[in-house]
Design an enzyme around this catalytic site. Structure first.
Site, mmCIF file in Angstrom:
data_model
loop_
_atom_site.group_PDB
_atom_site.id
_atom_site.type_symbol
_atom_site.label_atom_id
_atom_site.label_comp_id
_atom_site.label_asym_id
_atom_site.label_seq_id
_atom_site.Cartn_x
_atom_site.Cartn_y
_atom_site.Cartn_z
ATOM 1 N N ARG A 8 0.886 -1.213 -0.311
ATOM 2 C CA ARG A 8 -0.146 0.003 0.359
ATOM 3 C C ARG A 8 0.821 1.379 -0.385
ATOM 4 N NH1 ARG A 8 -1.354 1.836 4.386
ATOM 5 N NH2 ARG A 8 -1.925 -0.396 5.783
ATOM 6 N N TYR A 50 -17.006 18.961 -13.603
ATOM 7 C CA TYR A 50 -17.099 17.241 -13.810
ATOM 8 C C TYR A 50 -17.953 17.477 -13.004
ATOM 9 C CZ TYR A 50 -16.608 12.045 -13.682
ATOM 10 O OH TYR A 50 -16.714 10.646 -13.987
ATOM 11 N N ASP A 69 -7.060 19.853 -13.400
ATOM 12 C CA ASP A 69 -7.921 18.604 -13.939
ATOM 13 C C ASP A 69 -7.222 18.087 -14.982
ATOM 14 O OD1 ASP A 69 -9.146 16.555 -14.975
ATOM 15 O OD2 ASP A 69 -10.725 16.345 -13.503
ATOM 16 N N LYS A 99 -8.815 8.014 -18.992
ATOM 17 C CA LYS A 99 -9.359 8.846 -20.130
ATOM 18 C C LYS A 99 -7.719 8.954 -21.182
ATOM 19 C CE LYS A 99 -12.981 9.512 -17.626
ATOM 20 N NZ LYS A 99 -13.305 10.769 -17.161
HETATM 21 C C1 LIG Z 1 -13.600 11.326 -15.346
HETATM 22 C C2 LIG Z 1 -13.083 12.482 -15.141
HETATM 23 C C3 LIG Z 1 -12.525 12.132 -13.746
HETATM 24 C C4 LIG Z 1 -13.387 11.268 -12.751
HETATM 25 O O1 LIG Z 1 -12.403 9.744 -12.972
HETATM 26 P P1 LIG Z 1 -12.824 8.470 -12.779
HETATM 27 O O2 LIG Z 1 -11.019 7.790 -12.936
HETATM 28 O O3 LIG Z 1 -13.759 8.313 -13.384
HETATM 29 O O4 LIG Z 1 -12.757 8.791 -11.449
HETATM 30 C C5 LIG Z 1 -12.789 13.120 -13.241
HETATM 31 N N1 LIG Z 1 -11.929 14.428 -13.806
HETATM 32 C C6 LIG Z 1 -12.850 14.534 -15.172
HETATM 33 C C7 LIG Z 1 -12.394 15.676 -16.361
HETATM 34 C C8 LIG Z 1 -13.059 13.330 -15.629
HETATM 35 O O5 LIG Z 1 -13.114 13.707 -17.675
#
Ligand SMILES: *Cc1c(COP(=O)(O)O)cnc(C)c1O
Length: 395
Positions: free
Chosen positions: A45, A97, A169, A194
């Protein structure tokens, strides 16, 4: 060094065996010679060599000091929020988001953290929203799903003057296109689910801190709260990153063509894509990023959920699914999917109209993608244009 070379060679060769692929250390613990005497790892961990490799790669790509990997993008966001304490305030981009909005309002407000939202496309609005309690500015640029662009460098100047952190982000751009830490941000977060993963086969999150001391605090939270990324998923993320540069190049080319096609289409009302000259902050996007990304959103002249539903169920290559950033094209209807947890009125204020459709333009031949969209437009042509059935609710 060029980006492609840097990216490919940021992935280390295994020093122990020469393995050109990063080994997957599928273990929970590490044998110690004596209590506290070990080879840098004690419990998985706290640290795992496969995860460390990913964390070092993302730190390098984002030009930060410390990379920290989590089990999802939201777990990464959650870890950053745990830097705060009761009474602190966050100012977030208004088109945030949906999952982050839910976490902020339904989990963290309960603990006495206040969140206010601002239209950060004008840096002045952030300046005006700051109070002595503001500890964190939360940006997404481009935003999801209306592709709003905020000036990272201009907002970083404001946060420096007020001694609060700027977190970006960077999921939509990825470090192949944009490196917020070089523009003055303190923290970058990613849903590696993504573009970094890139193949729609992984849920993962990453944080990169510019300053080592701040990085150490987030690493402490990673171990203390425990939402780590597994060795195999760390390996998958590394494998995705190997082709990030190449994929993003083509995503940008395909998305630009799709956006220009939509812009001239008679059934389309608005197109949201930073690569279009008509985009509100096109110049800022051009200055701070190497490309405009693979996400394009648009609204229909027939601004109803009914028309949007018919459209998103009429394509063949654009698969109807949440998520984005993979090689296969996806589309979604935010009002009923990703942004369902945002109250209708707030959602609309943020520019997410009832008919807004988000495309994640993939790596198929772009002519096929345009033809696929054209076919869906023809299918919905016969749907009668109705008054927006929700429009009375707001008034
Ligand atoms: C999908 C997404 C998230 C969340 O990510 P997960 O991997 O689904 O938890 C956060 N910010 C943005 C801009 C996203 O597109």
């Amino acid at each position: 060094m060029s980006t492609a070379t840097e990216l490919i060679h940021s992935i280390p060769v295994d020093p122990l065996t020469g393995s050109i692929s990063v080994p997957i250390y599928q273990t929970s613990t590490f044998v110690q010679e004596a209590p506290g005497v070990n080879k840098g790892y004690d419990y998985a961990r706290s640290g795992n060599p496969t995860r460390t490799a990913l964390e070092d790669i993302i730190a390098k790509l984002e030009k930060g000091s410390t990379g920290i990997a989590f089990g999802s993008g939201l777990a990464a966001i959650d870890a950053v929020l745990k830097l705060l304490k009761s009474g602190d305030e966050i100012i977030a981009v208004d088109d945030i988001y949906g999952g982050a909005f839910r976490l902020f309002t339904q989990v963290y407000e309960k603990f006495g953290i206040t969140i206010t939202y601002a239209d950060s496309t004008d840096a002045e609005n952030i300046f005006n929203a700051i109070t002595p309690a503001t500890k964190l500015i939360w940006l997404e640029t481009p935003t999801n799903p209306t592709l709003k662009i905020s000036d990272i460098a201009a907002i970083a100047k404001i946060t420096k003057a007020h001694a609060c952190w700027l977190c970006v982000d960077n999921t939509f751009a990825s470090p192949a296109l944009q490196q917020p830490l070089t523009l003055g941000a303190d923290i970058v977060v990613h849903s590696a689910t993504k573009y970094l993963g890139g193949h729609s086969d992984l849920i993962a999150g990453l944080v990169v801190a510019k300053d080592p001391e701040l990085g150490a605090r987030i690493k402490f939270i990673q171990n203390a709260s425990g939402a780590i990324l597994s060795p195999f998923d760390s390996w998958l993320a590394i494998r995705g990153i190997e082709t990030l540069h190449l994929r993003l190049k083509q995503h940008c080319i395909n998305a630009q063509i799709v956006a220009e096609f939509l812009e001239t289409h008679p059934q389309v009302d608005k197109v949201f894509y930073p690569g279009l000259k008509t985009h509100h902050n096109h110049e800022i996007a051009q200055q701070q990023s190497k490309g405009f990304g693979g996400i394009v959103s648009f609204t229909l002249k027939n601004d109803t959920q009914e028309a949007a539903t018919a459209f998103v169920t009429s394509t063949e290559f654009f698969k109807l699914a949440e998520s984005l950033g993979g090689i296969k094209s996806l589309l979604c209807h935010p009002a009923q999917m990703t942004h369902k947890s945002i109250p209708t009125e707030r959602r609309r204020q943020g520019g997410v109209a009832d008919s807004l459709i988000r495309l994640s333009v993939g790596l198929e031949e772009v002519e096929d993608l345009v033809a696929d969209l054209e076919k869906a437009f023809r299918k919905i042509e016969s749907i009668e244009i109705k008054e927006n059935k929700f429009s009375n609710e707001i008034a």
